[in-house]
Enzyme design. Sequence first.
Site, PDB file in Angstrom:
ATOM      1  N   GLU A 122      52.992  26.866  68.731  1.00 50.17           N
ATOM      2  CA  GLU A 122      53.660  27.002  70.018  1.00 50.17           C
ATOM      3  C   GLU A 122      54.892  27.901  69.906  1.00 50.17           C
ATOM      4  OE1 GLU A 122      51.390  23.258  69.589  1.00 50.17           O
ATOM      5  OE2 GLU A 122      53.005  24.181  68.417  1.00 50.17           O
ATOM      6  N   TRP A 255      17.295  29.335  42.993  1.00 50.46           N
ATOM      7  CA  TRP A 255      18.095  28.642  43.999  1.00 50.46           C
ATOM      8  C   TRP A 255      17.172  27.939  44.974  1.00 50.46           C
ATOM      9  CZ3 TRP A 255      23.059  28.303  42.971  1.00 50.46           C
ATOM     10  CH2 TRP A 255      23.667  29.307  42.206  1.00 50.46           C
TER      11      TRP A 255
END
Length: 476
Positions: A122, A255
Amino acid sequence: MATTLRIPPLAVTGRRSGHPLAPQREGGQLTAARPVTALRVRKITSLTNRRRNVNVKSVYGLDADGKLSVAGKAQMLRAAEVSHLSDGKVAPHPRSGCVLVGPDGRTLAETFQMGQGGLPAELIAVEEAREHAKGATAFLNLEPRHGIMASDGRAVEALVQAGVSHAVVGLRHPIPGLGGHAIDAMRQAGIQVEVLGSAAGASSGGVSAAEAHRACLEANEAILHRVATGRPFSVLKYAMTLDGKIACKTGHSAWVSCGASRQRVFAMRAISDAIIVGGNTVRRDGPQLTTRREGGHLPIRVVMSRTLNLPEDGSLWDTSVAPTLVMTQRGTRQDFQNQLRARGVEVVEFDFLNPGVAADYLASRGCLQLLWECGGTLAAPAISDRVIHKTMAFIAPKLIGGEEAPTPLNDLGFVEMTQALDLAEVKYEQIETDLLATGYLPTSGGLAAAATAAANVTAPTPVGARLVRGPVRRAG
């Protein structure tokens, strides 16, 4: 015994307004936040309302019925999205984003907080907007920290002094003692505040508000679970074939998933405090457990092993790449422990080591989020110990077969299908050839349940570092 960790405040900021992302310093030094005194809090809340009359429908993001408008939903979704821009660059922390919109509907600033102790989103937003912030609306995915307990009041002070007229808050701050303080301070100073998903913001119901509120919950699912359960938010990640195998019977697994899925895992590591594996994974895979990125946050690589039957050489023992922590039981292989310590590896001994003990210990060191990349031998007790909150399963269109090929989970002791754990808020996403399935375990119950549980916590949790982050301590 719980440990309270102190946080060295940072002045690192995040900006999203056409500027490159870079740490901000004052005078070449990281600067500390100004402490908030009772006098400053009273000064903030006693300022008179000098707001101009503005079009509430266009600025505040509400329609004629008081519900969040399409434009308001878009701005809140954007605030939640912007809050993620610190991901991977700093250690996990409550994500805070701010979208500041002028009276004419023009976006004045999109900012986020870069790490705990950094400049509030802010404050950065009103600095960028300057005089244009007067009469503007601030969309905040998370209520700012505010008050004497928070030792911070910069966010509210900045919005009030800049003349911001309205604020829409996506989520009250879940940490006990902080929720509602900034909201009350803004209202006392004359800012009109709408809170999504709360009694105070009941008028903003409807599909649009629910979607925006959901985005705000997702942005801070880690802190919600940390408050609700007293333990770090824990995600169990695994990749398996279509027939439920995580490796061949030989242990070979490179993999199972596609390259895009592995990139998603690297990103998940980068937003975690620690990555946890067991001894089997270390012996079989020899993993690196790094983010594969240059710079940014480096999670701790944690190895759990009661026997310390681990290889003497391996990527995990190279602490120049990333820190490594080995957890074991007291008195186990003291010579090997000394070898690891000599290489910079931290070794911590426990009277009895299990996933619950490990999670509680990491909580005491200030960890907010954990990624469990272990095999079924460790994953099953982690679920039984109610440590795991969420699963992240990558399913590849491959078949391996065989009774001896390992699966993601070892025996949980269930003998009937009625005992199976039903996941909540399940989502499916296609990643190239793979399917990613995520869901929350009963330990969590889902984001909505975690948010409700966190809202009912009235005192700091007994386990851990009282939700205070800090640097990792070296032991031994």
